[in-house]
Design a protein around this motif. Structure first.
Motif, PDB file in Angstrom:
ATOM      1  N   GLU A 246      -1.441  -6.543  -4.386  1.00  0.00           N
ATOM      2  CA  GLU A 246      -0.705  -7.810  -4.320  1.00  0.00           C
ATOM      3  C   GLU A 246       0.799  -7.581  -4.449  1.00  0.00           C
ATOM      4  O   GLU A 246       1.597  -8.164  -3.704  1.00  0.00           O
ATOM      5  CB  GLU A 246      -1.202  -8.745  -5.425  1.00  0.00           C
ATOM      6  CG  GLU A 246      -0.776 -10.183  -5.242  1.00  0.00           C
ATOM      7  CD  GLU A 246      -1.520 -11.112  -6.199  1.00  0.00           C
ATOM      8  OE1 GLU A 246      -1.213 -11.054  -7.413  1.00  0.00           O
ATOM      9  OE2 GLU A 246      -2.406 -11.842  -5.742  1.00  0.00           O
ATOM     10  N   LEU A 247       1.179  -6.708  -5.379  1.00  0.00           N
ATOM     11  CA  LEU A 247       2.599  -6.398  -5.562  1.00  0.00           C
ATOM     12  C   LEU A 247       3.185  -5.753  -4.307  1.00  0.00           C
ATOM     13  O   LEU A 247       4.301  -6.065  -3.891  1.00  0.00           O
ATOM     14  CB  LEU A 247       2.785  -5.455  -6.753  1.00  0.00           C
ATOM     15  CG  LEU A 247       2.525  -6.029  -8.144  1.00  0.00           C
ATOM     16  CD1 LEU A 247       2.636  -4.929  -9.204  1.00  0.00           C
ATOM     17  CD2 LEU A 247       3.512  -7.161  -8.451  1.00  0.00           C
ATOM     18  N   ILE A 248       2.408  -4.861  -3.707  1.00  0.00           N
ATOM     19  CA  ILE A 248       2.871  -4.184  -2.488  1.00  0.00           C
ATOM     20  C   ILE A 248       3.015  -5.180  -1.351  1.00  0.00           C
ATOM     21  O   ILE A 248       3.987  -5.151  -0.588  1.00  0.00           O
ATOM     22  CB  ILE A 248       1.891  -3.054  -2.094  1.00  0.00           C
ATOM     23  CG1 ILE A 248       1.931  -1.938  -3.148  1.00  0.00           C
ATOM     24  CG2 ILE A 248       2.231  -2.492  -0.718  1.00  0.00           C
ATOM     25  CD1 ILE A 248       0.878  -0.865  -2.942  1.00  0.00           C
ATOM     26  N   GLY A 249       2.036  -6.093  -1.223  1.00  0.00           N
ATOM     27  CA  GLY A 249       2.096  -7.119  -0.180  1.00  0.00           C
ATOM     28  C   GLY A 249       3.335  -7.985  -0.327  1.00  0.00           C
ATOM     29  O   GLY A 249       3.991  -8.334   0.663  1.00  0.00           O
ATOM     30  N   LYS A 250       3.681  -8.337  -1.559  1.00  0.00           N
ATOM     31  CA  LYS A 250       4.880  -9.153  -1.805  1.00  0.00           C
ATOM     32  C   LYS A 250       6.131  -8.375  -1.435  1.00  0.00           C
ATOM     33  O   LYS A 250       7.052  -8.914  -0.800  1.00  0.00           O
ATOM     34  CB  LYS A 250       4.932  -9.579  -3.274  1.00  0.00           C
ATOM     35  CG  LYS A 250       3.922 -10.637  -3.661  1.00  0.00           C
ATOM     36  CD  LYS A 250       4.051 -11.003  -5.135  1.00  0.00           C
ATOM     37  CE  LYS A 250       3.038 -12.077  -5.527  1.00  0.00           C
ATOM     38  NZ  LYS A 250       3.136 -12.398  -6.985  1.00  0.00           N
ATOM     39  N   PHE A 254       4.276  -9.327   3.361  1.00  0.00           N
ATOM     40  CA  PHE A 254       3.058  -9.601   4.129  1.00  0.00           C
ATOM     41  C   PHE A 254       2.411 -10.874   3.599  1.00  0.00           C
ATOM     42  O   PHE A 254       1.484 -10.843   2.792  1.00  0.00           O
ATOM     43  CB  PHE A 254       2.089  -8.425   4.026  1.00  0.00           C
ATOM     44  CG  PHE A 254       2.571  -7.171   4.708  1.00  0.00           C
ATOM     45  CD1 PHE A 254       3.662  -7.195   5.566  1.00  0.00           C
ATOM     46  CD2 PHE A 254       1.921  -5.970   4.502  1.00  0.00           C
ATOM     47  CE1 PHE A 254       4.101  -6.034   6.206  1.00  0.00           C
ATOM     48  CE2 PHE A 254       2.354  -4.804   5.133  1.00  0.00           C
ATOM     49  CZ  PHE A 254       3.449  -4.845   5.991  1.00  0.00           C
ATOM     50  N   LEU A 255       2.905 -12.000   4.059  1.00  0.00           N
ATOM     51  CA  LEU A 255       2.449 -13.286   3.559  1.00  0.00           C
ATOM     52  C   LEU A 255       1.859 -14.140   4.680  1.00  0.00           C
ATOM     53  O   LEU A 255       2.172 -13.947   5.852  1.00  0.00           O
ATOM     54  CB  LEU A 255       3.614 -14.045   2.911  1.00  0.00           C
ATOM     55  CG  LEU A 255       4.405 -13.296   1.825  1.00  0.00           C
ATOM     56  CD1 LEU A 255       5.586 -14.149   1.376  1.00  0.00           C
ATOM     57  CD2 LEU A 255       3.507 -12.956   0.649  1.00  0.00           C
ATOM     58  N   VAL A 256       1.005 -15.055   4.294  1.00  0.00           N
ATOM     59  CA  VAL A 256       0.452 -16.031   5.233  1.00  0.00           C
ATOM     60  C   VAL A 256       0.905 -17.411   4.783  1.00  0.00           C
ATOM     61  O   VAL A 256       1.653 -17.556   3.812  1.00  0.00           O
ATOM     62  CB  VAL A 256      -1.098 -15.941   5.273  1.00  0.00           C
ATOM     63  CG1 VAL A 256      -1.526 -14.614   5.861  1.00  0.00           C
ATOM     64  CG2 VAL A 256      -1.702 -16.115   3.877  1.00  0.00           C
ATOM     65  N   LYS A 257       0.436 -18.430   5.468  1.00  0.00           N
ATOM     66  CA  LYS A 257       0.846 -19.788   5.121  1.00  0.00           C
ATOM     67  C   LYS A 257       0.541 -20.102   3.657  1.00  0.00           C
ATOM     68  O   LYS A 257      -0.516 -19.760   3.158  1.00  0.00           O
ATOM     69  CB  LYS A 257       0.129 -20.803   6.024  1.00  0.00           C
ATOM     70  CG  LYS A 257       0.624 -20.780   7.475  1.00  0.00           C
ATOM     71  CD  LYS A 257      -0.075 -21.849   8.291  1.00  0.00           C
ATOM     72  CE  LYS A 257       0.426 -21.848   9.732  1.00  0.00           C
ATOM     73  NZ  LYS A 257      -0.249 -22.895  10.547  1.00  0.00           N
ATOM     74  N   GLY A 258       1.477 -20.759   3.028  1.00  0.00           N
ATOM     75  CA  GLY A 258       1.295 -21.109   1.622  1.00  0.00           C
ATOM     76  C   GLY A 258       1.776 -20.022   0.686  1.00  0.00           C
ATOM     77  O   GLY A 258       1.655 -20.157  -0.533  1.00  0.00           O
ATOM     78  N   ARG A 265      -3.741  -7.080   5.989  1.00  0.00           N
ATOM     79  CA  ARG A 265      -2.610  -6.366   6.593  1.00  0.00           C
ATOM     80  C   ARG A 265      -2.031  -5.339   5.618  1.00  0.00           C
ATOM     81  O   ARG A 265      -1.700  -4.221   6.006  1.00  0.00           O
ATOM     82  CB  ARG A 265      -1.528  -7.367   7.000  1.00  0.00           C
ATOM     83  CG  ARG A 265      -0.337  -6.730   7.716  1.00  0.00           C
ATOM     84  CD  ARG A 265       0.730  -7.753   8.028  1.00  0.00           C
ATOM     85  NE  ARG A 265       1.887  -7.141   8.660  1.00  0.00           N
ATOM     86  CZ  ARG A 265       3.042  -7.762   8.851  1.00  0.00           C
ATOM     87  NH1 ARG A 265       3.184  -9.034   8.477  1.00  0.00           N
ATOM     88  NH2 ARG A 265       4.059  -7.126   9.420  1.00  0.00           N
ATOM     89  N   THR A 266      -1.944  -5.726   4.352  1.00  0.00           N
ATOM     90  CA  THR A 266      -1.419  -4.813   3.340  1.00  0.00           C
ATOM     91  C   THR A 266      -2.333  -3.611   3.167  1.00  0.00           C
ATOM     92  O   THR A 266      -1.878  -2.471   3.038  1.00  0.00           O
ATOM     93  CB  THR A 266      -1.266  -5.538   1.987  1.00  0.00           C
ATOM     94  OG1 THR A 266      -0.501  -6.737   2.164  1.00  0.00           O
ATOM     95  CG2 THR A 266      -0.560  -4.646   0.964  1.00  0.00           C
ATOM     96  N   ALA A 267      -3.641  -3.862   3.173  1.00  0.00           N
ATOM     97  CA  ALA A 267      -4.615  -2.785   3.000  1.00  0.00           C
ATOM     98  C   ALA A 267      -4.551  -1.781   4.136  1.00  0.00           C
ATOM     99  O   ALA A 267      -4.555  -0.565   3.920  1.00  0.00           O
ATOM    100  CB  ALA A 267      -6.023  -3.369   2.881  1.00  0.00           C
ATOM    101  N   VAL A 268      -4.494  -2.275   5.369  1.00  0.00           N
ATOM    102  CA  VAL A 268      -4.432  -1.395   6.535  1.00  0.00           C
ATOM    103  C   VAL A 268      -3.159  -0.562   6.490  1.00  0.00           C
ATOM    104  O   VAL A 268      -3.169   0.655   6.754  1.00  0.00           O
ATOM    105  CB  VAL A 268      -4.504  -2.217   7.838  1.00  0.00           C
ATOM    106  CG1 VAL A 268      -4.209  -1.323   9.048  1.00  0.00           C
ATOM    107  CG2 VAL A 268      -5.877  -2.860   7.972  1.00  0.00           C
TER     108      VAL A 268
END
Length: 288
Positions: A246-250, A254-258, A265-268
């Motif tokens: 989650e921290l890496i995605g932020k 790598f965000l979606v709506k909301g 996407r972050t995992a890949v």
């Protein structure tokens, strides 16, 4: 908290059972065996069935992708193979690093065969070696480098080579390529994880989000700085895999709506960067 379910990594397509039979049948055609393993996971990427299949045939182990592994760990593996009387070389089949030592090593490993051939008046007879290994360890890249052409199929994914192919690589050496073969059941769940981390198991049969969380938890224990430095995080101490993901995605946006994290996407991205060495030189296991 995302619902990342525990999974057991298994992958044994039907053609692999056929390959196991072909390896047994092809042994009578060769003088020795070249086994290619992933230098990051030499134990996990070595098929345990090979010992019983190839028996006492001369064996050379190539620790491929050595540029992605920790040099100190690779040195420990080299010492380990030497203690077992097995010839081993750290190589990188894509760049050709270390492969200039292969032919001299092969001839040394097969010195008794050379002597027998000379005693029979067949001093010019080619030495034949069968190349084996699990999927995606670099068998085709190795053969292409040695043969100086691109006739062996190459792809950065598991399960490309499907039939036996012969290649003359010069200096009196011929190589027999075989499809990559896993074993029917991974008795150790950690072995399945490591094979999936490095891409030996098709991504299509794994849950990438769960896999990435387990990879992060593994690295957080052994190489936390690889995560923090690459993704500019302060610390991963005490965090679960999904929290780090989650921290890496932020950090990557790598965000979606909301404003929710796009975990897939972050995992890949994470798995691709690990496999490509962007988190640094990392070895996941040492000699037992």
């Amino acid at each position: 908290m995302p619902d990342f379910q525990k999974q057991t990594v298994q992958w044994f397509p039907g053609h692999m059972a056929k390959t196991r039979r072909l390896i047994k049948e092809s042994l009578k055609l060769v003088d020795g065996v070249v086994e290619i393993v992933d230098a990051r996971i030499p134990y996990s990427s070595s098929n345990p069935e090979l010992d019983s299949i190839i028996r006492n045939y001369p064996r050379i182990v190539l620790l491929n992708k050595c540029d992605l592994a920790e040099p100190a760990a690779t040195k420990m593996w080299m010492d380990y193979y030497k203690s077992k009387g097995i010839y081993a070389l750290p190589v990188d089949c894509k760049t050709g690093k270390g492969l200039n030592s292969f032919i001299p090593t092969a001839k040394k490993a097969l010195s008794k065969t050379v002597e027998r051939n000379e005693a029979k008046g067949m001093s010019g007879k080619s030495l034949r070696l069968m190349v084996v290994g699990i999927p995606n360890t670099g068998k085709s890249s190795f053969i292409n480098r040695m043969a100086g052409n691109a006739k062996a199929k190459v792809a950065d994914k598991a399960g490309v080579t499907r039939q036996n192919q012969w290649f003359a690589v010069g200096n009196g050496i011929e190589l027999l390529d075989t499809p990559g073969v896993l074993w029917p059941k991974f008795d150790d769940s950690e072995v399945g994880d490591k094979l999936a981390f490095t891409g030996a198991v098709k991504d299509e049969v794994t849950d990438m989000e769960t896999l990435s969380c387990r990879l992060l938890e593994t690295l957080a224990k052994t190489r936390p700085e690889a995560i923090t430095q690459r993704y500019k995080l302060e610390s991963v101490d005490g965090l679960q895999g999904w929290e780090i993901l989650e921290l890496i995605g932020k950090k990557r946006g790598f965000l979606v709506k909301g404003g929710e994290i796009n975990y897939e996407r972050t995992a890949v991205m994470l798995c691709d960067e690990f496999r490509g060495g962007r988190l640094g030189k990392i070895s996941l296991e040492l000699p037992r």
